[in-house]
Design an enzyme around this catalytic site. Structure first.
Site, PDB file in Angstrom:
ATOM      1  N   GLU A   7      -3.280   7.557  -4.172  1.00 51.33           N
ATOM      2  CA  GLU A   7      -3.398   7.358  -5.604  1.00 51.33           C
ATOM      3  C   GLU A   7      -4.741   7.317  -6.037  1.00 51.33           C
ATOM      4  O   GLU A   7      -5.862   7.344  -5.054  1.00 51.33           O
ATOM      5  CB  GLU A   7      -2.848   5.890  -5.747  1.00 51.33           C
ATOM      6  CG  GLU A   7      -3.819   4.636  -5.272  1.00 51.33           C
ATOM      7  CD  GLU A   7      -3.137   3.592  -5.363  1.00 51.33           C
ATOM      8  OE1 GLU A   7      -1.879   3.120  -5.124  1.00 51.33           O
ATOM      9  OE2 GLU A   7      -3.828   2.284  -5.609  1.00 51.33           O
ATOM     10  N   HIS A  56      -0.955   0.444  -9.898  1.00 53.58           N
ATOM     11  CA  HIS A  56      -1.359  -0.741  -8.964  1.00 53.58           C
ATOM     12  C   HIS A  56      -2.215  -1.934  -9.789  1.00 53.58           C
ATOM     13  O   HIS A  56      -3.116  -2.116  -9.865  1.00 53.58           O
ATOM     14  CB  HIS A  56      -2.584  -0.067  -8.349  1.00 53.58           C
ATOM     15  CG  HIS A  56      -3.111  -0.811  -6.823  1.00 53.58           C
ATOM     16  ND1 HIS A  56      -3.588  -0.013  -5.894  1.00 53.58           N
ATOM     17  CD2 HIS A  56      -3.080  -1.827  -6.796  1.00 53.58           C
ATOM     18  CE1 HIS A  56      -3.882  -0.842  -4.946  1.00 53.58           C
ATOM     19  NE2 HIS A  56      -3.372  -2.198  -5.546  1.00 53.58           N
ATOM     20  N   ARG A  94       0.869  -1.255   0.008  1.00 53.34           N
ATOM     21  CA  ARG A  94      -0.164  -0.014   0.173  1.00 53.34           C
ATOM     22  C   ARG A  94       0.815   1.251   0.053  1.00 53.34           C
ATOM     23  O   ARG A  94       1.828   1.260   0.662  1.00 53.34           O
ATOM     24  CB  ARG A  94      -1.019  -0.013   1.161  1.00 53.34           C
ATOM     25  CG  ARG A  94      -1.990  -0.920   1.121  1.00 53.34           C
ATOM     26  CD  ARG A  94      -3.074  -0.618   0.169  1.00 53.34           C
ATOM     27  NE  ARG A  94      -4.158  -1.136   0.001  1.00 53.34           N
ATOM     28  CZ  ARG A  94      -4.380  -2.269  -0.658  1.00 53.34           C
ATOM     29  NH1 ARG A  94      -3.462  -2.637  -1.582  1.00 53.34           N
ATOM     30  NH2 ARG A  94      -5.466  -3.093  -0.859  1.00 53.34           N
TER      31      ARG A  94
HETATM   32  C1  DGY Z   1      -5.789  -5.926  -3.216  1.00 54.95           C
HETATM   33  O1  DGY Z   1      -6.471  -6.885  -3.250  1.00 54.95           O
HETATM   34  O2  DGY Z   1      -5.691  -5.561  -1.832  1.00 54.95           O
HETATM   35  C2  DGY Z   1      -5.015  -5.346  -3.908  1.00 54.95           C
HETATM   36  O3  DGY Z   1      -4.331  -4.220  -3.606  1.00 54.95           O
HETATM   37  C3  DGY Z   1      -5.814  -5.401  -5.254  1.00 54.95           C
HETATM   38  O4  DGY Z   1      -5.723  -6.617  -5.886  1.00 54.95           O
END
Ligand code: DGY
Length: 323
Positions: free
Chosen positions: A271, A289, A242
Protein backbone atom coordinates in the site's frame (compact mmCIF):
# COMPACT_ATOMS: atom_id res chain seq x y z
CA UNK A 1 20.28 21.51 30.23
CA UNK A 2 20.05 21.01 26.48
CA UNK A 3 16.84 19.44 25.26
CA UNK A 4 17.18 16.15 23.30
CA UNK A 5 16.84 16.67 19.56
CA UNK A 6 13.89 14.87 18.02
CA UNK A 7 12.83 14.33 14.40
CA UNK A 8 9.14 13.60 13.70
CA UNK A 9 8.93 11.87 10.30
CA UNK A 10 5.29 12.74 9.40
CA UNK A 11 2.67 15.30 10.48
CA UNK A 12 1.03 14.50 13.82
CA UNK A 13 -2.12 15.96 15.42
CA UNK A 14 -1.36 19.63 16.21
CA UNK A 15 -1.98 19.29 19.95
CA UNK A 16 0.59 16.49 20.20
CA UNK A 17 3.20 18.31 18.13
CA UNK A 18 2.78 21.31 20.48
CA UNK A 19 3.16 19.13 23.61
CA UNK A 20 6.27 17.47 22.17
CA UNK A 21 7.88 20.86 21.53
CA UNK A 22 7.60 21.76 25.25
CA UNK A 23 10.37 19.38 26.30
CA UNK A 24 12.26 18.55 23.13
CA UNK A 25 14.16 20.35 20.42
CA UNK A 26 11.76 19.23 17.71
CA UNK A 27 12.05 19.17 13.94
CA UNK A 28 8.63 18.60 12.36
CA UNK A 29 7.88 17.37 8.85
CA UNK A 30 5.59 20.23 7.90
CA UNK A 31 5.22 19.05 4.28
CA UNK A 32 4.28 15.54 5.47
CA UNK A 33 6.48 14.02 2.75
CA UNK A 34 7.86 10.50 3.48
CA UNK A 35 11.61 10.39 4.11
CA UNK A 36 13.94 8.48 1.77
CA UNK A 37 16.29 5.83 3.16
CA UNK A 38 19.18 8.29 2.79
CA UNK A 39 17.26 10.83 4.85
CA UNK A 40 16.66 8.18 7.52
CA UNK A 41 20.38 7.42 7.63
CA UNK A 42 21.11 11.12 8.03
CA UNK A 43 18.48 11.37 10.77
CA UNK A 44 20.06 8.49 12.69
CA UNK A 45 23.40 10.29 12.45
CA UNK A 46 21.96 13.62 13.64
CA UNK A 47 19.08 13.33 16.13
CA UNK A 48 18.89 11.93 19.67
CA UNK A 49 15.50 10.42 18.86
CA UNK A 50 13.66 9.67 15.62
CA UNK A 51 9.87 9.33 15.76
CA UNK A 52 8.83 7.26 12.74
CA UNK A 53 5.50 5.75 11.90
CA UNK A 54 4.16 2.56 10.34
CA UNK A 55 4.63 3.63 6.70
CA UNK A 56 8.34 4.47 7.14
CA UNK A 57 10.47 1.63 5.81
CA UNK A 58 13.59 1.72 7.97
CA UNK A 59 15.75 -1.07 6.60
CA UNK A 60 19.31 -2.18 7.37
CA UNK A 61 20.80 0.54 5.10
CA UNK A 62 19.34 3.28 7.32
CA UNK A 63 21.40 1.95 10.24
CA UNK A 64 24.64 1.81 8.26
CA UNK A 65 26.08 4.76 10.17
CA UNK A 66 29.51 4.86 11.82
CA UNK A 67 28.48 6.88 14.88
CA UNK A 68 24.71 7.03 15.29
CA UNK A 69 23.49 9.78 17.56
CA UNK A 70 20.01 8.28 17.77
CA UNK A 71 19.35 6.30 20.94
CA UNK A 72 15.65 5.61 20.45
CA UNK A 73 13.15 5.09 17.63
CA UNK A 74 9.86 5.96 19.34
CA UNK A 75 7.39 4.64 16.80
CA UNK A 76 3.97 6.23 16.35
CA UNK A 77 1.88 3.09 15.83
CA UNK A 78 1.64 -0.38 17.27
CA UNK A 79 3.16 -2.35 14.35
CA UNK A 80 6.94 -2.11 14.01
CA UNK A 81 7.74 -4.69 11.32
CA UNK A 82 8.73 -1.76 9.07
CA UNK A 83 11.86 -1.31 11.21
CA UNK A 84 14.86 -3.62 10.85
CA UNK A 85 14.92 -4.51 14.53
CA UNK A 86 18.17 -6.53 14.32
CA UNK A 87 20.10 -3.59 12.83
CA UNK A 88 18.64 -1.20 15.41
CA UNK A 89 19.74 -3.55 18.20
CA UNK A 90 23.23 -3.85 16.73
CA UNK A 91 23.52 -0.09 16.91
CA UNK A 92 22.20 -0.04 20.48
CA UNK A 93 19.04 1.83 19.45
CA UNK A 94 15.90 1.18 21.51
CA UNK A 95 12.47 0.83 19.85
CA UNK A 96 9.07 1.63 21.40
CA UNK A 97 5.54 1.43 19.98
CA UNK A 98 2.03 2.63 20.98
CA UNK A 99 -0.20 -0.31 21.94
CA UNK A 100 -3.56 -0.19 23.81
CA UNK A 101 -4.63 3.32 22.82
CA UNK A 102 -5.77 2.32 19.33
CA UNK A 103 -7.24 -1.10 20.11
CA UNK A 104 -10.86 0.01 20.49
CA UNK A 105 -10.86 2.18 17.37
CA UNK A 106 -9.19 -0.51 15.27
CA UNK A 107 -11.73 -3.08 16.47
CA UNK A 108 -14.53 -0.58 15.71
CA UNK A 109 -13.21 -0.38 12.16
CA UNK A 110 -12.96 -4.17 11.81
CA UNK A 111 -16.63 -4.34 12.89
CA UNK A 112 -17.44 -1.63 10.33
CA UNK A 113 -15.80 -3.72 7.60
CA UNK A 114 -17.53 -6.91 8.72
CA UNK A 115 -20.93 -5.23 8.61
CA UNK A 116 -20.20 -3.45 5.34
CA UNK A 117 -19.21 -6.58 3.46
CA UNK A 118 -21.95 -8.82 4.90
CA UNK A 119 -24.66 -6.21 4.29
CA UNK A 120 -23.24 -5.16 0.91
CA UNK A 121 -22.92 -1.56 2.07
CA UNK A 122 -20.01 -0.81 -0.28
CA UNK A 123 -21.97 -2.02 -3.28
CA UNK A 124 -25.03 -0.07 -2.16
CA UNK A 125 -23.08 3.13 -1.68
CA UNK A 126 -21.47 2.82 -5.10
CA UNK A 127 -24.89 2.20 -6.67
CA UNK A 128 -26.53 5.25 -5.04
CA UNK A 129 -23.65 7.58 -5.93
CA UNK A 130 -23.61 6.36 -9.52
CA UNK A 131 -27.31 7.21 -9.84
CA UNK A 132 -28.15 3.55 -10.56
CA UNK A 133 -30.60 2.88 -7.70
CA UNK A 134 -34.01 1.96 -9.10
CA UNK A 135 -35.78 1.61 -5.74
CA UNK A 136 -36.60 -0.93 -3.02
CA UNK A 137 -37.36 -4.48 -4.07
CA UNK A 138 -37.35 -7.80 -2.20
CA UNK A 139 -34.32 -9.16 -4.03
CA UNK A 140 -32.17 -6.03 -4.06
CA UNK A 141 -28.59 -6.27 -2.66
CA UNK A 142 -29.52 -9.04 -0.27
CA UNK A 143 -26.60 -9.72 2.09
CA UNK A 144 -26.01 -12.00 5.06
CA UNK A 145 -26.98 -11.62 8.70
CA UNK A 146 -24.10 -10.94 11.09
CA UNK A 147 -25.78 -11.34 14.50
CA UNK A 148 -25.41 -14.78 16.06
CA UNK A 149 -22.87 -16.07 13.52
CA UNK A 150 -19.46 -17.66 14.15
CA UNK A 151 -16.48 -15.29 14.12
CA UNK A 152 -12.94 -16.64 13.89
CA UNK A 153 -10.25 -14.33 15.22
CA UNK A 154 -6.64 -14.94 14.20
CA UNK A 155 -4.33 -13.20 16.68
CA UNK A 156 -5.86 -12.65 20.10
CA UNK A 157 -3.90 -9.68 21.40
CA UNK A 158 -5.49 -6.45 22.53
CA UNK A 159 -7.20 -5.64 19.22
CA UNK A 160 -8.40 -9.21 18.68
CA UNK A 161 -9.94 -9.16 22.15
CA UNK A 162 -11.67 -5.83 21.54
CA UNK A 163 -13.11 -7.35 18.36
CA UNK A 164 -14.34 -10.35 20.35
CA UNK A 165 -15.93 -8.05 22.94
CA UNK A 166 -17.91 -6.17 20.31
CA UNK A 167 -18.89 -9.21 18.30
CA UNK A 168 -19.88 -11.39 21.26
CA UNK A 169 -21.51 -8.88 23.61
CA UNK A 170 -22.92 -6.63 20.89
CA UNK A 171 -23.87 -9.08 18.17
CA UNK A 172 -24.20 -12.37 20.06
CA UNK A 173 -21.50 -13.98 17.93
CA UNK A 174 -19.82 -17.22 18.80
CA UNK A 175 -16.04 -16.63 19.01
CA UNK A 176 -13.32 -19.08 17.89
CA UNK A 177 -9.71 -18.05 18.39
CA UNK A 178 -6.37 -19.00 16.91
CA UNK A 179 -3.36 -17.53 18.68
CA UNK A 180 0.32 -18.55 18.66
CA UNK A 181 0.43 -18.86 22.46
CA UNK A 182 -2.14 -20.27 24.82
CA UNK A 183 -4.76 -17.67 25.81
CA UNK A 184 -5.55 -17.79 29.55
CA UNK A 185 -8.90 -19.45 30.28
CA UNK A 186 -10.21 -16.36 32.09
CA UNK A 187 -9.54 -14.21 29.02
CA UNK A 188 -11.40 -16.64 26.72
CA UNK A 189 -14.24 -16.80 29.27
CA UNK A 190 -14.86 -13.04 28.94
CA UNK A 191 -16.13 -13.65 25.39
CA UNK A 192 -17.22 -17.26 25.83
CA UNK A 193 -14.51 -17.99 23.25
CA UNK A 194 -12.74 -21.24 22.50
CA UNK A 195 -9.18 -21.55 21.24
CA UNK A 196 -8.20 -23.98 18.49
CA UNK A 197 -4.70 -25.32 17.78
CA UNK A 198 -4.32 -24.44 14.12
CA UNK A 199 -5.62 -22.02 11.52
CA UNK A 200 -6.77 -25.12 9.61
CA UNK A 201 -9.01 -26.01 12.57
CA UNK A 202 -10.47 -22.52 12.70
CA UNK A 203 -11.28 -21.68 9.08
CA UNK A 204 -13.95 -24.30 8.22
CA UNK A 205 -15.97 -23.42 11.34
CA UNK A 206 -16.41 -19.71 10.70
CA UNK A 207 -18.87 -17.42 8.96
CA UNK A 208 -16.44 -14.53 9.39
CA UNK A 209 -12.66 -14.57 9.86
CA UNK A 210 -10.95 -11.44 11.17
CA UNK A 211 -7.15 -11.05 11.14
CA UNK A 212 -5.46 -9.35 14.11
CA UNK A 213 -1.95 -10.79 13.96
CA UNK A 214 1.28 -8.87 13.29
CA UNK A 215 2.65 -8.56 9.76
CA UNK A 216 6.25 -9.08 8.72
CA UNK A 217 8.13 -11.95 7.08
CA UNK A 218 6.82 -14.52 9.52
CA UNK A 219 3.16 -13.97 8.64
CA UNK A 220 3.54 -13.06 4.94
CA UNK A 221 0.91 -14.97 2.90
CA UNK A 222 -0.52 -16.62 6.02
CA UNK A 223 -3.87 -16.58 4.24
CA UNK A 224 -3.02 -18.33 0.97
CA UNK A 225 -5.03 -20.27 -1.63
CA UNK A 226 -5.02 -23.50 0.41
CA UNK A 227 -6.35 -21.75 3.48
CA UNK A 228 -8.91 -19.71 1.56
CA UNK A 229 -10.20 -23.04 0.23
CA UNK A 230 -10.83 -24.14 3.80
CA UNK A 231 -13.27 -21.29 4.36
CA UNK A 232 -17.00 -21.87 3.90
CA UNK A 233 -18.19 -20.79 0.43
CA UNK A 234 -20.28 -18.01 1.99
CA UNK A 235 -17.73 -16.90 4.63
CA UNK A 236 -16.13 -13.45 4.75
CA UNK A 237 -12.51 -12.45 5.40
CA UNK A 238 -11.72 -9.19 7.23
CA UNK A 239 -8.18 -7.78 7.39
CA UNK A 240 -7.21 -4.80 9.54
CA UNK A 241 -3.74 -6.16 10.42
CA UNK A 242 -1.16 -5.89 7.64
CA UNK A 243 -1.55 -6.33 3.88
CA UNK A 244 1.18 -8.94 3.50
CA UNK A 245 -0.70 -11.39 5.73
CA UNK A 246 -3.09 -12.14 2.83
CA UNK A 247 -1.92 -13.40 -0.56
CA UNK A 248 -3.81 -10.95 -2.74
CA UNK A 249 -3.61 -13.03 -5.90
CA UNK A 250 -5.21 -15.98 -4.11
CA UNK A 251 -7.80 -13.66 -2.56
CA UNK A 252 -8.68 -12.11 -5.92
CA UNK A 253 -9.26 -15.58 -7.33
CA UNK A 254 -11.37 -16.64 -4.35
CA UNK A 255 -13.49 -13.50 -4.77
CA UNK A 256 -13.82 -13.75 -8.55
CA UNK A 257 -14.70 -17.45 -8.52
CA UNK A 258 -16.85 -16.90 -5.41
CA UNK A 259 -15.24 -19.67 -3.40
CA UNK A 260 -15.76 -17.35 -0.42
CA UNK A 261 -18.61 -14.90 0.18
CA UNK A 262 -16.54 -11.74 0.24
CA UNK A 263 -13.73 -9.82 1.91
CA UNK A 264 -13.09 -6.45 3.49
CA UNK A 265 -9.60 -4.97 3.65
CA UNK A 266 -8.20 -1.95 5.44
CA UNK A 267 -4.60 -2.86 4.57
CA UNK A 268 -2.87 -3.91 1.34
CA UNK A 269 0.39 -5.51 0.33
CA UNK A 270 2.59 -2.65 -0.91
CA UNK A 271 0.00 0.00 0.00
CA UNK A 272 -0.90 2.65 -1.03
CA UNK A 273 -0.53 0.86 -4.39
CA UNK A 274 -3.56 -1.37 -4.92
CA UNK A 275 -3.56 -4.46 -7.11
CA UNK A 276 -6.01 -3.36 -9.88
CA UNK A 277 -7.64 -6.84 -9.94
CA UNK A 278 -8.91 -6.26 -6.41
CA UNK A 279 -10.88 -3.24 -7.60
CA UNK A 280 -12.76 -5.49 -10.05
CA UNK A 281 -14.26 -7.55 -7.22
CA UNK A 282 -17.72 -6.34 -6.22
CA UNK A 283 -17.75 -8.60 -3.16
CA UNK A 284 -14.79 -6.71 -1.70
CA UNK A 285 -14.83 -3.63 0.55
CA UNK A 286 -11.64 -1.55 0.58
CA UNK A 287 -10.66 1.22 2.99
CA UNK A 288 -7.39 3.20 3.05
CA UNK A 289 -5.77 1.96 6.32
CA UNK A 290 -8.21 3.78 8.61
CA UNK A 291 -8.03 1.43 11.63
CA UNK A 292 -6.76 3.98 14.14
CA UNK A 293 -7.97 7.06 12.28
CA UNK A 294 -9.95 8.85 14.97
CA UNK A 295 -9.03 12.10 16.71
CA UNK A 296 -9.04 10.24 20.01
CA UNK A 297 -6.76 7.39 18.96
CA UNK A 298 -4.35 9.48 16.90
CA UNK A 299 -3.84 11.99 19.74
CA UNK A 300 -3.50 9.20 22.29
CA UNK A 301 -0.88 7.51 20.09
CA UNK A 302 1.14 10.72 20.03
CA UNK A 303 0.91 11.22 23.79
CA UNK A 304 2.01 7.62 24.25
CA UNK A 305 5.13 8.31 22.16
CA UNK A 306 5.87 11.30 24.38
CA UNK A 307 5.41 9.17 27.50
CA UNK A 308 7.90 6.65 26.09
CA UNK A 309 10.39 9.41 25.24
CA UNK A 310 10.08 11.03 28.66
CA UNK A 311 10.77 7.71 30.37
CA UNK A 312 13.72 6.98 28.10
CA UNK A 313 15.38 10.37 28.53
CA UNK A 314 14.91 10.29 32.29
CA UNK A 315 16.80 6.99 32.46
CA UNK A 316 13.82 4.65 32.92
CA UNK A 317 12.67 1.76 30.73
CA UNK A 318 9.78 3.01 28.57
CA UNK A 319 6.64 0.97 29.17
CA UNK A 320 6.31 0.15 25.47
CA UNK A 321 9.88 -0.87 24.77
CA UNK A 322 9.75 -3.65 22.17
CA UNK A 323 13.48 -3.88 21.40
C1 DGY B 1 -0.53 0.54 13.60
O1 DGY B 1 -0.47 1.30 14.58
O2 DGY B 1 0.26 -0.39 13.46
C2 DGY B 1 -1.63 0.78 12.61
O3 DGY B 1 -1.49 0.06 11.46
C3 DGY B 1 -1.85 2.25 12.33
O4 DGY B 1 -2.48 2.74 13.44
Amino acid sequence: MQKPSVLVTRRWPAAVEARLAENYDVVLNRDDKPLSSMEFREAIRQYDAVLPTVTDKIGADAFDVAKPRTKILANYGVGFTHIDVGSAKNQGIAITNTPDVLSECTADLAMTLMLMVARRAGEGEREVRAGNWTGWRPTHLVGRKVSGKVLGIIGFGRIGQEMARRAHHGFGMDIVVYNRSLVPAEVLARYNARQVDTIEDLLPQCDFVSLHCPGGVENRNMINATRLNLMKPDAYLINTSRGEVVNELALTQALMFETIGGAALDVFDGEPRINPDLAQCDNLVMLPHLGSATKEAREAMGYRVIENLNAFFSGQTPRDRVA
